[in-house]
Design a protein around this motif. Structure first.
Motif, short mmCIF file in Angstrom:
data_model
loop_
_atom_site.label_atom_id
_atom_site.label_comp_id
_atom_site.label_asym_id
_atom_site.label_seq_id
_atom_site.Cartn_x
_atom_site.Cartn_y
_atom_site.Cartn_z
N CYS A 4 0.83 -1.21 0.00
CA CYS A 4 0.00 0.00 0.00
C CYS A 4 0.86 1.25 0.00
CB CYS A 4 -0.96 -0.01 1.18
SG CYS A 4 -0.21 0.49 2.73
N CYS A 45 4.36 2.45 4.57
CA CYS A 45 5.61 2.50 5.35
C CYS A 45 6.82 2.24 4.45
CB CYS A 45 5.56 1.53 6.53
SG CYS A 45 5.58 -0.20 6.09
N CYS A 66 2.85 -3.66 8.70
CA CYS A 66 1.80 -4.70 8.78
C CYS A 66 2.33 -6.05 8.30
CB CYS A 66 0.57 -4.29 7.99
SG CYS A 66 0.64 -4.71 6.24
N CYS A 110 8.58 -1.46 3.56
CA CYS A 110 7.87 -2.27 2.57
C CYS A 110 7.86 -1.58 1.21
CB CYS A 110 6.46 -2.54 3.08
SG CYS A 110 5.36 -3.35 1.94
S1 SF4 Z 1 4.01 -3.17 5.33
FE1 SF4 Z 1 1.81 -2.92 5.21
S2 SF4 Z 1 1.47 -0.79 5.78
FE2 SF4 Z 1 3.61 -0.94 5.21
S3 SF4 Z 1 3.60 -0.38 3.02
FE3 SF4 Z 1 3.51 -2.62 3.20
S4 SF4 Z 1 1.33 -3.04 3.00
FE4 SF4 Z 1 1.49 -0.87 3.54
#
Ligand code: SF4
Ligand SMILES: Cc1cc2nc3c(=O)[nH]c(=O)nc-3n(C[C@H](O)[C@H](O)[C@H](O)COP(=O)(O)O)c2cc1C
Ligand code: SF4
Ligand code: SF4
Ligand code: FES
Length: 597
Positions: free
Chosen positions: A455, A458, A501, A461
């Motif tokens: 997404c 953060c 996440c 990721c």
């Molecule tokens: S770890 Fe989760 S919150 Fe962070 S960018 Fe990846 S999908 Fe999005």
């Protein structure tokens, strides 16, 4: 139901419908009418039987004859031979590949012998569009028992004692989650069913909803009663039209019969269910992102705590469970926690549904007791590796999981064992790979998926996974260095430790597990610029064996790049500069003269 001499069960799952399943039903009905058998034979469209590899499936009861790969044009013969003359149609029976004998009853097939069907018990057995068929097999009995005779804590304790853990991936104890939500007082609470099912290749939840939607509805109502919620929401991806149609129909029927709505079974308990649609983003399966998406916000995860049990949908206590988790609930209430916990291992009770796919003979949906080994699943249920090739790896847990190897084949499958060997149960994807699969490319494929699905909220990721993907791409092009290998491992660990996440925290797993279990392949790509599996295009060349080429010209005629030269009946050659490595020549040559180096 019983007034009919025969029931012809036709698979109405998405796979068999795509192969003209509906036409089979139509033709069977026509043939029954022509022969005036309407009072003796009933055609029932069911959910998926699981053995999708051999679909469309038609099963005739009471004699349990299991016909495979049936076509609409076979309908008249089935009625004439099986129903009227009492003779099985041999050519449509399943042939055991090992013993080469015909098997007519599915319980004698390797594919079904080690399976135990709890969550899938009604799939392939009842008409999911007819609530009466569900009621006839005990549908809504558990709900009646719960609201009529049990306290909320009694229900929660049964689920706790059963040892049921969440089937959506995390394996959190279901009864404990219900208790947490129950204990959080609020004027309004919610039950959410997670039917997002974003793992590539997974179709467990879709099949349950297509084949037995009433069980999930009943379970949601039981959960509502237990935690004190009056409202249920199913978050389902819009790409599941058949599951949505059957779920909607089932909700309407349940309302009509008084199993949903106000004052259920004449008690003060009221419960209703609505659908919410997802647009197919993997991250929206993560419970906090899912809740935001249902609220009309961006489908982005938020840090936990607070957990949904405390503050979920609209800030209210919300219990989120997966479809398969819910499908286990009514049977636990009916048969008891002792019965359920007698199946499985010490810490993982019951069964798990897997979508068995990849290079395995029997592709399909299977439900196996926890504790079964990977070897039993791949070789007995799956019928072994396709085309007699050598087993190389099995991927479990989808993009969050890992690739296991030969040495893990005797590992009993359960939540903890899979994590201990570097993979995870996940929601139930299981992909078998053979000697032709390159494990560096496999890791790159999963990274491509997570990069696409991140997404972006953060940095570990959003940026880290992109860097991991670049490193893998470099290695697949034969340009990787030892430093890249070091960075790959190091960065993977950093992402795991720092992402917000579950998506980011688990996205390096395919990289780490392939590095652990197939380190030689990484070294081969980096040091020898070689891909033994022949998958990394930049590292392979197509060549012609002089002794084998008869000059038939077939390869030159299919080559899209005009890279093959040679006269008729003379040796052909490939111009490596022009070749785009499409593989068409290899497939076309009947003389085995083309090989990959
Ligand atoms: S770890 Fe989760 S919150 Fe962070 S960018 Fe990846 S999908 Fe999005
Ligand atoms: C990236 C990501 C995707 C997920 N996708 C799903 C999904 O498609 N279905 C599901 O039930 N759970 C999914 N989960 C797990 C949910 O967050 C949640 O734990 C689960 O729905 C809880 O139900 P359970 O306890 O019955 O497993 C996902 C988690 C992550 C991190
Ligand atoms: S198809 Fe095979 S045998 Fe025929 S010309 Fe090409 S390499 Fe030679
Ligand atoms: S791999 Fe494709 S492009 Fe290359 S020689 Fe064969 S057919 Fe032509
Ligand atoms: S869809 Fe028919 S057997 Fe799976």
């Amino acid at each position: 139901m019983d007034k009919f001499k025969y029931h012809i069960l036709v698979c109405g799952g998405t796979g068999c419908r795509a192969a003209e399943g509906e036409m089979i039903v139509e033709n069977l009905k026509k043939s029954i009418e022509v022969k005036n058998l309407e009072n003796d034979v009933k055609v029932v469209t069911t959910g998926c039987f699981g053995f999708c590899e051999k679909g469309p499936i038609v099963k005739i009861v009471p004699d349990n004859t299991f016909y495979v790969q049936v076509k609409p044009s076979d309908a008249a013969e089935l009625i004439e031979e099986h129903i009227i003359k009492g003779r099985k149609v041999d050519r449509l029976l399943y042939k055991d590949p090992k013993k080469a004998e015909l098997i007519s009853d599915s319980k004698h097939m390797g594919f079904y012998q080690k399976q135990i069907r709890i969550a899938l018990k009604n799939c392939g057995f009842i008409d999911p569009e007819n609530i009466q068929e569900s009621i006839a097999v005990g549908g809504y009995d558990a709900l009646a028992k719960v609201i009529g005779t049990m306290t909320q804590m009694e229900v929660i304790n049964i689920i706790k004692d059963s040892g049921l853990r969440g089937r959506g991936g995390g394996g959190f104890p279901t009864g404990l989650k219900w208790e947490l939500t129950y204990k959080n007082n609020s004027d309004q609470k919610y039950v959410v069913c997670n039917a997002d099912e974003g793992d590539p290749g997974a179709f467990m939840d879709r099949s349950i909803l297509e084949g037995d939607p009433h069980t999930v509805i009943e379970a949601m109502a039981i959960c509502g009663y237990a935690i004190g919620a009056t409202k249920g929401l199913v978050y389902i991806r819009a790409e599941y039209p058949l599951a949505i149609k059957r779920l909607k129909l089932a909700i309407d029927q349940a309302k009509e019969y008084g199993f949903l709505g106000n004052d259920i079974f004449g008690t003060e308990f009221s419960f209703d269910i609505e659908l919410r649609y997802g647009a197919g983003a993997f991250v929206c399966g993560e419970e906090t992102a899912l809740i935001h998406s249902m609220e009309g916000l961006r489908g982005e995860p938020t840090l936990k705590p607070p957990f949904p049990a405390e503050s979920g949908y609209m800030g209210k206590p919300t219990n989120v469970n997966n479809v398969e988790t819910f499908a286990n609930i009514p049977v636990i209430i009916n048969k008891g926690s002792k019965w359920f916990s007698s199946i499985g291992t010490e810490k993982s009770k019951g069964t798990k549904v897997f979508a068995l796919a990849g290079k395995v003979n029997n592709v399909g949906l299977i439900e196996v007791p926890m504790g079964i080994t990977l070897r039993e699943v791949i070789y007995e249920i799956g019928g072994g590796v396709k085309n007699g090739k050598k087993f190389k790896a099995v991927q479990t847990g989808g993009p969050s999981g890992g690739c296991l190897t030969e040495k893990h084949l005797d590992t009993p499958i359960d939540y903890d064992n899979l994590i201990a060997v570097g993979s995870m149960m996940g929601s139930g994807g299981m992909i078998v790979m053979d000697e032709d699969d390159c494990m560096v490319s496999v890791a790159k494929f999963y990274l491509e998926f997570t990069v696409e699905e991140s997404c972006g909220k953060c940095a570990p990721c959003r940026i880290g996974n992109k860097r991991l993907h670049e490193l893998l791409d470099k290695i697949c092009h034969g340009k990787g260095t030892d430093e890249d290998l070091y960075n790959l491992k190091n960065l993977s660990q950093v992402i795991k430790d720092t992402a917000l996440c579950g998506l980011g925290q688990t996205s390096p797993n395919p990289v780490l597990s392939t590095m652990d279990n197939f380190w030689n392949e990484y070294v081969e790509h980096v040091h020898e610029h070689k891909c033994t599996a022949g998958q990394c295009r930049a590292l392979i060349t197509y060549n012609i064996i002089e002794d084998k080429c008869v000059g038939c010209t077939a390869c030159a005629r299919v080559c899209p790049a005009d890279a093959i030269f040679g006269e008729v009946k003379k040796l052909h050659t490939i111009d490596q500069e022009t070749c785009i490595k499409c593989g068409a020549c290899l497939e076309k040559c009947k003389f085995g003269a083309i090989y990959i180096k």
